[in-house]
Design a protein around this motif. Structure first.
Motif, PDB file in Angstrom:
ATOM      1  N   VAL A  42     -14.718  50.271 -24.401  1.00  0.00           N
ATOM      2  CA  VAL A  42     -15.388  48.815 -23.681  1.00  0.00           C
ATOM      3  C   VAL A  42     -14.715  48.170 -22.810  1.00  0.00           C
ATOM      4  CG1 VAL A  42     -15.749  46.588 -24.066  1.00  0.00           C
ATOM      5  CG2 VAL A  42     -16.751  48.993 -26.036  1.00  0.00           C
ATOM      6  N   ILE A  43     -13.103  48.406 -22.898  1.00  0.00           N
ATOM      7  CA  ILE A  43     -12.103  47.284 -21.782  1.00  0.00           C
ATOM      8  C   ILE A  43     -12.719  48.295 -20.043  1.00  0.00           C
ATOM      9  CG2 ILE A  43     -10.182  47.241 -20.581  1.00  0.00           C
ATOM     10  CD1 ILE A  43      -9.291  46.805 -23.737  1.00  0.00           C
ATOM     11  N   GLY A  44     -12.745  49.293 -20.226  1.00  0.00           N
ATOM     12  CA  GLY A  44     -13.327  50.375 -19.739  1.00  0.00           C
ATOM     13  C   GLY A  44     -14.754  50.131 -19.047  1.00  0.00           C
ATOM     14  N   LEU A  45     -15.833  49.720 -19.203  1.00  0.00           N
ATOM     15  CA  LEU A  45     -17.009  50.482 -19.155  1.00  0.00           C
ATOM     16  C   LEU A  45     -16.776  48.068 -18.159  1.00  0.00           C
ATOM     17  CD1 LEU A  45     -19.141  50.658 -22.221  1.00  0.00           C
ATOM     18  CD2 LEU A  45     -18.577  52.496 -19.815  1.00  0.00           C
ATOM     19  N   ILE A  46     -16.768  47.449 -18.878  1.00  0.00           N
ATOM     20  CA  ILE A  46     -16.227  46.154 -18.060  1.00  0.00           C
ATOM     21  C   ILE A  46     -15.899  46.574 -16.590  1.00  0.00           C
ATOM     22  CG2 ILE A  46     -15.293  43.989 -18.422  1.00  0.00           C
ATOM     23  CD1 ILE A  46     -16.278  44.196 -21.389  1.00  0.00           C
ATOM     24  N   SER A  47     -14.394  46.976 -16.767  1.00  0.00           N
ATOM     25  CA  SER A  47     -13.558  47.006 -15.359  1.00  0.00           C
ATOM     26  C   SER A  47     -14.482  48.157 -14.597  1.00  0.00           C
ATOM     27  CB  SER A  47     -12.645  48.190 -15.729  1.00  0.00           C
ATOM     28  OG  SER A  47     -11.748  47.644 -16.860  1.00  0.00           O
ATOM     29  N   TRP A  48     -15.485  48.781 -14.467  1.00  0.00           N
ATOM     30  CA  TRP A  48     -16.561  49.731 -13.761  1.00  0.00           C
ATOM     31  C   TRP A  48     -17.497  49.292 -13.026  1.00  0.00           C
ATOM     32  CZ3 TRP A  48     -15.341  53.333 -11.052  1.00  0.00           C
ATOM     33  CH2 TRP A  48     -14.940  54.643 -11.566  1.00  0.00           C
ATOM     34  N   ILE A  49     -18.319  47.805 -14.748  1.00  0.00           N
ATOM     35  CA  ILE A  49     -18.988  46.881 -14.027  1.00  0.00           C
ATOM     36  C   ILE A  49     -18.251  46.005 -12.651  1.00  0.00           C
ATOM     37  CG2 ILE A  49     -20.414  45.059 -15.315  1.00  0.00           C
ATOM     38  CD1 ILE A  49     -20.393  46.245 -17.285  1.00  0.00           C
TER      39      ILE A  49
ATOM     40  N   ILE B   5      -8.852  48.072  -9.411  1.00  0.00           N
ATOM     41  CA  ILE B   5      -9.749  47.781 -11.056  1.00  0.00           C
ATOM     42  C   ILE B   5     -10.209  49.484 -11.235  1.00  0.00           C
ATOM     43  CG2 ILE B   5     -11.606  46.906 -11.884  1.00  0.00           C
ATOM     44  CD1 ILE B   5     -10.733  44.012 -10.929  1.00  0.00           C
ATOM     45  N   GLY B   6     -10.745  49.961 -10.425  1.00  0.00           N
ATOM     46  CA  GLY B   6     -11.860  51.020 -10.328  1.00  0.00           C
ATOM     47  C   GLY B   6     -10.720  52.189 -10.795  1.00  0.00           C
ATOM     48  N   PHE B   7      -9.698  52.212 -10.566  1.00  0.00           N
ATOM     49  CA  PHE B   7      -8.410  53.007 -11.222  1.00  0.00           C
ATOM     50  C   PHE B   7      -8.673  53.290 -12.671  1.00  0.00           C
ATOM     51  CE2 PHE B   7      -4.253  54.546 -12.625  1.00  0.00           C
ATOM     52  CZ  PHE B   7      -4.653  56.285 -11.581  1.00  0.00           C
ATOM     53  N   ILE B   8      -8.174  51.835 -13.019  1.00  0.00           N
ATOM     54  CA  ILE B   8      -8.144  50.929 -14.324  1.00  0.00           C
ATOM     55  C   ILE B   8      -9.496  52.088 -15.454  1.00  0.00           C
ATOM     56  CG2 ILE B   8      -7.996  49.064 -16.257  1.00  0.00           C
ATOM     57  CD1 ILE B   8      -6.051  47.812 -14.067  1.00  0.00           C
ATOM     58  N   ALA B   9     -10.392  51.504 -14.653  1.00  0.00           N
ATOM     59  CA  ALA B   9     -12.365  51.767 -14.994  1.00  0.00           C
ATOM     60  C   ALA B   9     -12.115  53.582 -15.786  1.00  0.00           C
ATOM     61  CB  ALA B   9     -12.961  51.534 -14.374  1.00  0.00           C
ATOM     62  N   ALA B  10     -11.420  54.152 -14.635  1.00  0.00           N
ATOM     63  CA  ALA B  10     -11.663  55.512 -14.849  1.00  0.00           C
ATOM     64  C   ALA B  10     -11.129  56.204 -15.841  1.00  0.00           C
ATOM     65  CB  ALA B  10     -11.402  56.258 -13.534  1.00  0.00           C
ATOM     66  N   ALA B  11     -10.075  55.544 -15.629  1.00  0.00           N
ATOM     67  CA  ALA B  11      -8.338  55.863 -17.098  1.00  0.00           C
ATOM     68  C   ALA B  11      -8.707  55.867 -18.063  1.00  0.00           C
ATOM     69  CB  ALA B  11      -7.075  55.212 -16.098  1.00  0.00           C
ATOM     70  N   LEU B  12      -9.437  54.322 -18.178  1.00  0.00           N
ATOM     71  CA  LEU B  12      -9.546  53.934 -19.427  1.00  0.00           C
ATOM     72  C   LEU B  12     -11.130  54.711 -19.892  1.00  0.00           C
ATOM     73  CD1 LEU B  12      -9.491  49.981 -19.587  1.00  0.00           C
ATOM     74  CD2 LEU B  12      -7.696  51.905 -20.518  1.00  0.00           C
ATOM     75  N   THR B  13     -12.395  54.839 -19.079  1.00  0.00           N
ATOM     76  CA  THR B  13     -13.059  55.371 -20.176  1.00  0.00           C
ATOM     77  C   THR B  13     -12.316  56.776 -19.852  1.00  0.00           C
ATOM     78  OG1 THR B  13     -14.354  55.739 -17.878  1.00  0.00           O
ATOM     79  CG2 THR B  13     -14.918  53.645 -18.962  1.00  0.00           C
ATOM     80  N   SER B  14     -12.504  57.884 -19.451  1.00  0.00           N
ATOM     81  CA  SER B  14     -11.510  58.863 -19.206  1.00  0.00           C
ATOM     82  C   SER B  14     -10.744  59.147 -20.676  1.00  0.00           C
ATOM     83  CB  SER B  14     -10.699  59.534 -18.406  1.00  0.00           C
ATOM     84  OG  SER B  14     -11.776  59.821 -17.001  1.00  0.00           O
ATOM     85  N   THR B  15      -9.946  58.400 -20.400  1.00  0.00           N
ATOM     86  CA  THR B  15      -9.101  58.653 -21.777  1.00  0.00           C
ATOM     87  C   THR B  15      -9.478  58.003 -23.385  1.00  0.00           C
ATOM     88  OG1 THR B  15      -7.400  56.649 -21.318  1.00  0.00           O
ATOM     89  CG2 THR B  15      -6.894  59.185 -20.656  1.00  0.00           C
TER      90      THR B  15
END
Lengths: 97, 97
Positions: A42-49, B5-15
């Motif tokens: 969910v934190i990852g998705l919010i970052s993507w948004i 933020i894009g890098f964090i997003a990718a890292a979080l949703t991937s892992t």
């Protein structure tokens, strides 16, 4: 051809969480669901948004909002179940002084 | 800033799927896990990998391979659990003619 595969990929990974959310809403059983996974996701998705919004990347913005709906429902039900279990165990403790 | 933020997003949703995979490997409990979610998600990830490979989009290719590892482990354990449950119920049926 390749854009079609990209579109299918986006559609499948964006909507995959809906059957899991429906299952959890119906059963209210979340013992096997990982809290760490849904917090991270969910934190990852919010970052993507945020990223999609800031960079004006409409497909990233919309796909991640779609995924955020079921993912946050699952996370909320999981957190509630943990809080309920804690409350019940503390009540049990109070009944047995 | 935004690339961060894009890098964090990718890292979080991937892992994010790794803690769920570890939980399922340890417990072997997958009752609350949705088969439909993992079938849809794994097909989606494979589509992203094909798309990333064909378009030479290295970040899409690598991120989705990373996510495919835990997601496919969860899917395999879920399918095995369903097959085991079916076999056990048919054996039970044969023991009670």
């Amino acid at each position: 051809m390749m854009e079609g595969i990209g579109f299918i990929a986006a559609a499948l990974t964006s909507t995959a969480f809906f059957p899991q959310a429906i299952k959890v809403i119906k059963s209210r059983q979340v013992v096997d669901i990982s809290l760490a996974m849904y917090v991270t996701f969910v934190i990852g998705l919010i970052s993507w948004i945020i990223y999609g919004f800031a960079r004006h990347l409409l497909s990233i913005f919309i796909c991640n909002i779609i995924t955020l709906i079921p993912a946050s429902i699952i996370l909320i039900i999981k957190i509630r179940a943990i809080l309920n279990a804690k409350r019940m165990s503390s009540e049990k403790f109070m009944n047995h002084p």
